[in-house]
Design an enzyme around this catalytic site. Sequence first.
Site, PDB file in Angstrom:
ATOM      1  N   ALA A 205       0.803  -1.234   0.000  1.00 21.29           N
ATOM      2  CA  ALA A 205       0.000   0.000   0.000  1.00 21.29           C
ATOM      3  C   ALA A 205       0.833   1.279   0.000  1.00 21.29           C
ATOM      4  CB  ALA A 205      -0.927   0.000   1.222  1.00 21.29           C
ATOM      5  N   HIS A 206       1.996   1.245   0.667  1.00 22.45           N
ATOM      6  CA  HIS A 206       2.716   2.523   0.848  1.00 22.45           C
ATOM      7  C   HIS A 206       3.404   3.031  -0.421  1.00 22.45           C
ATOM      8  CE1 HIS A 206       7.075   1.240   1.503  1.00 22.45           C
ATOM      9  NE2 HIS A 206       6.478   0.063   1.648  1.00 22.45           N
ATOM     10  N   CYS A 332      30.808   6.105  -4.576  1.00 20.85           N
ATOM     11  CA  CYS A 332      32.145   5.535  -4.653  1.00 20.85           C
ATOM     12  C   CYS A 332      33.219   6.560  -4.340  1.00 20.85           C
ATOM     13  CB  CYS A 332      32.385   4.871  -6.010  1.00 20.85           C
ATOM     14  SG  CYS A 332      31.587   5.708  -7.367  1.00 20.85           S
TER      15      CYS A 332
HETATM   16  N1  PLP Z   1       9.552  -5.172  -3.907  1.00 17.01           N
HETATM   17  C1  PLP Z   1       9.879  -3.977  -4.429  1.00 17.01           C
HETATM   18  C2  PLP Z   1      10.114  -3.865  -5.897  1.00 17.01           C
HETATM   19  C3  PLP Z   1       9.989  -2.866  -3.605  1.00 17.01           C
HETATM   20  O1  PLP Z   1      10.312  -1.673  -4.137  1.00 17.01           O
HETATM   21  C4  PLP Z   1       9.746  -3.004  -2.210  1.00 17.01           C
HETATM   22  C5  PLP Z   1       9.883  -1.866  -1.299  1.00 17.01           C
HETATM   23  O2  PLP Z   1      10.831  -1.121  -1.324  1.00 17.01           O
HETATM   24  C6  PLP Z   1       9.402  -4.277  -1.720  1.00 17.01           C
HETATM   25  C7  PLP Z   1       9.318  -5.336  -2.600  1.00 17.01           C
HETATM   26  C8  PLP Z   1       9.107  -4.489  -0.270  1.00 17.01           C
HETATM   27  O3  PLP Z   1       7.844  -3.981   0.054  1.00 17.01           O
HETATM   28  P1  PLP Z   1       7.382  -3.754   1.563  1.00 17.01           P
HETATM   29  O4  PLP Z   1       7.965  -2.453   1.986  1.00 17.01           O
HETATM   30  O5  PLP Z   1       5.889  -3.684   1.498  1.00 17.01           O
HETATM   31  O6  PLP Z   1       7.837  -4.913   2.368  1.00 17.01           O
END
Ligand code: PLP
Length: 380
Positions: A205-206, A332
């Site tokens: 959701a976020h 870097c």
């Molecule tokens: N997969 C991707 C592509 C993401 O960008 C993120 C979050 O940064 C996640 C998975 C993980 O999501 P969550 O913050 O809901 O655990």
Amino acid sequence: MRPSILYFDNAATTPLDEEVFEAMLPYLKEHFGNPSAIHSMGRQTRSAIEKTRKVIAQHLNVSPSEIFFTSGATEANNMALLGAVRDLGVKRIISSPTEHHCVLHTLEHLAQAWNVEVKTLPLSEWGRVDLAVLEEWITSDENRVPTLVSLMHANNEIGAMLPFKKISQLCTENGIYLHSDTVQTFGHYTFDLQRTPVDFLSASAHKFHGPKGVGFLYINSRLHISPMIFGGSQERNMRAGTENVAGIVGLGKAVEVAYTHLEEDREYVTALRNYLAEQLEQRFPQLIFNTDWKNSSLYTVLNVAFPPVYKTDLLLMNLDIAGICASGGSACSSGVEQRSHVLQAINVPTDCVAVRFSFSKKNTREQVDELLQRLENILQ
Ligand code: PLP
């Protein structure tokens, strides 16, 4: 005086929509019943949860019974990958080197603890997976080893996109399971899983103006997966623990808001992102784009690498001091290699400093102009 904040880190997380906040409030205050309770207060929160489930199902064109709420996409991805190996007998997983760590580290675990063969696809231009190799690996397997393809719909660092339909077709035709991490695209693109089937799909959701700590996993109903967390009978015995009611309500509202304004928001955000790219190209002609922004890419992301002809020393720290919230993935200058796995996979030159600017509908053209001004002060 501290400079005003310029927030360009929306791929990391987005601010909550006001409507989402308003929808959640009653579930943090007066509607506090446990959804497992049979009395009226429990029924009220249960019904709010089921409303969100329906809204998500509608936007994926699937049945609500195929949606399982989780604490976010990390949990959803773990659940899908572990479930595929433990319950479906998957022995081989084909993935890419640019997946999120919640996928990559789960795959490492599955290789070590479950003896799963993990095959990593090579990349072609702009960090896209090499489709020809995927096709070859899938079609040349005469032993028909039970296989899962796990590929993200869009990469969170560089915005490379997967040809979703093609991959879905390839997996369906060859009887291969498909999992897709759609964290960067659900809420930003439309889906129809009847036309473009997948077995597992995760979202959070976020990333589209909903609350943190809540997401979901779609599991195709023909699959029988056992729970990963044991306890009560929540989520139809698939995910024990009292539900994050306010979070789930916020997720539902965020989905509604996102899909109501999808097209106009996409147009607006794409224009902003492209404006920044054009201006950067003019003002810093030697910079390198890591995002294929002129063609097909995730429209919320622009990843660029500044070569050492610019003043890149301590760039990320200087951006922060200047009030710019963007994301690194490469630093870097101290001589210590700190490039992210994604930047390494696409071979960003080691003497460059990469910065990801990521956008949302809350960004404005004035903010982009201010960002450019501050960047010029830092880099030249
Ligand atoms: N997969 C991707 C592509 C993401 O960008 C993120 C979050 O940064 C996640 C998975 C993980 O999501 P969550 O913050 O809901 O655990």
